[in-house]
Design a protein around this motif. Structure first.
Motif, PDB file in Angstrom:
ATOM      1  N   VAL A   1       0.942  -1.322   0.099  1.00  0.00           N
ATOM      2  CA  VAL A   1       0.135  -0.049  -0.150  1.00  0.00           C
ATOM      3  C   VAL A   1       0.939   0.978   0.000  1.00  0.00           C
TER       4      VAL A   1
ATOM      5  N   ASN B   1       2.146   2.356  -3.314  1.00  0.00           N
ATOM      6  CA  ASN B   1       1.176   2.412  -4.115  1.00  0.00           C
ATOM      7  C   ASN B   1       0.905   1.273  -5.197  1.00  0.00           C
TER       8      ASN B   1
ATOM      9  N   MET C   1      -1.557  -0.943  -5.241  1.00  0.00           N
ATOM     10  CA  MET C   1      -2.792  -1.431  -4.540  1.00  0.00           C
ATOM     11  C   MET C   1      -3.067  -3.132  -5.254  1.00  0.00           C
ATOM     12  N   GLU C   2      -2.805  -3.318  -6.458  1.00  0.00           N
ATOM     13  CA  GLU C   2      -3.223  -4.588  -7.007  1.00  0.00           C
ATOM     14  C   GLU C   2      -2.271  -5.709  -6.199  1.00  0.00           C
TER      15      GLU C   2
ATOM     16  N   ALA D   1      -1.207  -5.337  -3.126  1.00  0.00           N
ATOM     17  CA  ALA D   1      -1.726  -5.576  -1.968  1.00  0.00           C
ATOM     18  C   ALA D   1      -3.219  -6.385  -1.779  1.00  0.00           C
TER      19      ALA D   1
ATOM     20  N   LEU E   1      -9.287  -2.984   1.903  1.00  0.00           N
ATOM     21  CA  LEU E   1      -8.466  -2.704   0.556  1.00  0.00           C
ATOM     22  C   LEU E   1      -9.390  -2.487  -0.580  1.00  0.00           C
TER      23      LEU E   1
ATOM     24  N   SER F   1     -10.821   0.843  -0.436  1.00  0.00           N
ATOM     25  CA  SER F   1      -9.915   1.760  -0.845  1.00  0.00           C
ATOM     26  C   SER F   1      -9.826   1.754  -2.329  1.00  0.00           C
ATOM     27  N   SER F   2     -10.133   0.571  -2.855  1.00  0.00           N
ATOM     28  CA  SER F   2      -9.747   0.509  -4.232  1.00  0.00           C
ATOM     29  C   SER F   2     -11.032   0.702  -5.245  1.00  0.00           C
TER      30      SER F   2
END
Length: 203
Positions: free
Chosen positions: A151, A154, A156-157, A159, A183, A186-187
């Motif tokens: 995270v 940056n 995110m994928e 994570a 997550l 947040s995505s």
């Protein structure tokens, strides 16, 4: 019981003479064991005990400067004293000298993360991953650190993939589903996040 400081040092150190008489325990090993024990009880040491610990660790390292258990011991001492930059330096050195213990790698990774050195911390993930694949270490702590690092970088994928894999490995654990749900939220995946969080509540 603490070896010195808040309690009577003489009675607390009663085990040391007996240990020193054991066959095969030389002076170096004796001092190493003492230092490890004192580090484990650092909060209970008074100033003289802490000074003596510093002298022992320095002497051990001077005698075997390239032996990673002693270098890691110095890192642990810096760590408990709150000297995090010094701890990072010595944990790095221990790893360079061959320390592959998950406890060392996890602590180094956590300190790097604390100092904002996310890219360097990520470099140790492969070592931790290899260790986890053999069933060693605290998988919950490893997973949370790995997800947090992704995270912070940056990614995110990555994570999300780590969080999904954690849920698949431990489907009974609600907290791992909470990580994943957070997550997903947040995505910008609110519906999937709600589904996962409902599953967490039901666990």
């Amino acid at each position: 019981a603490p070896l010195c400081g808040a309690r009577d040092m003489g009675s607390a150190n009663g085990w040391e003479p007996a240990l020193g008489k054991l066959q095969g325990v030389d002076d170096f090993q004796f001092r190493l064991l003492r230092a490890r024990r004192w580090l484990a009880e650092y909060a209970d040491l008074d100033s003289s005990g802490r000074d003596e610990l510093t002298r022992i660790v320095a002497a051990l390292r001077a005698e075997r400067p390239r032996w990673y258990p002693v270098v890691a011991l110095a890192a642990m001492q810096a760590d408990v004293r709150g000297e995090y930059k010094g701890a990072i330096r010595d944990y790095r050195r221990a790893v360079e000298l061959g320390d592959s213990r998950s406890a060392t790698l996890e602590r180094l990774m956590a300190l790097l993360y604390r100092e904002g050195l996310y890219n360097e911390a990520h470099e140790y993930l492969s070592r931790l991953t290899a260790d986890q694949s053999q069933g060693n270490g605290d998988s919950t702590r490893f997973e949370s650190l790995a997800i947090s690092l992704a995270v912070q970088r940056n990614q995110m994928e990555e994570a999300l993939e780590l969080a999904k894999a954690a849920v698949e490995r431990h489907p009974e654990d609600a907290m791992r589903r909470v990580w994943l749900g957070s997550l997903l939220a947040s995505s910008s995946q609110p519906e999937e996040a709600e589904r996962v969080l409902r599953e967490a509540v039901e666990k």
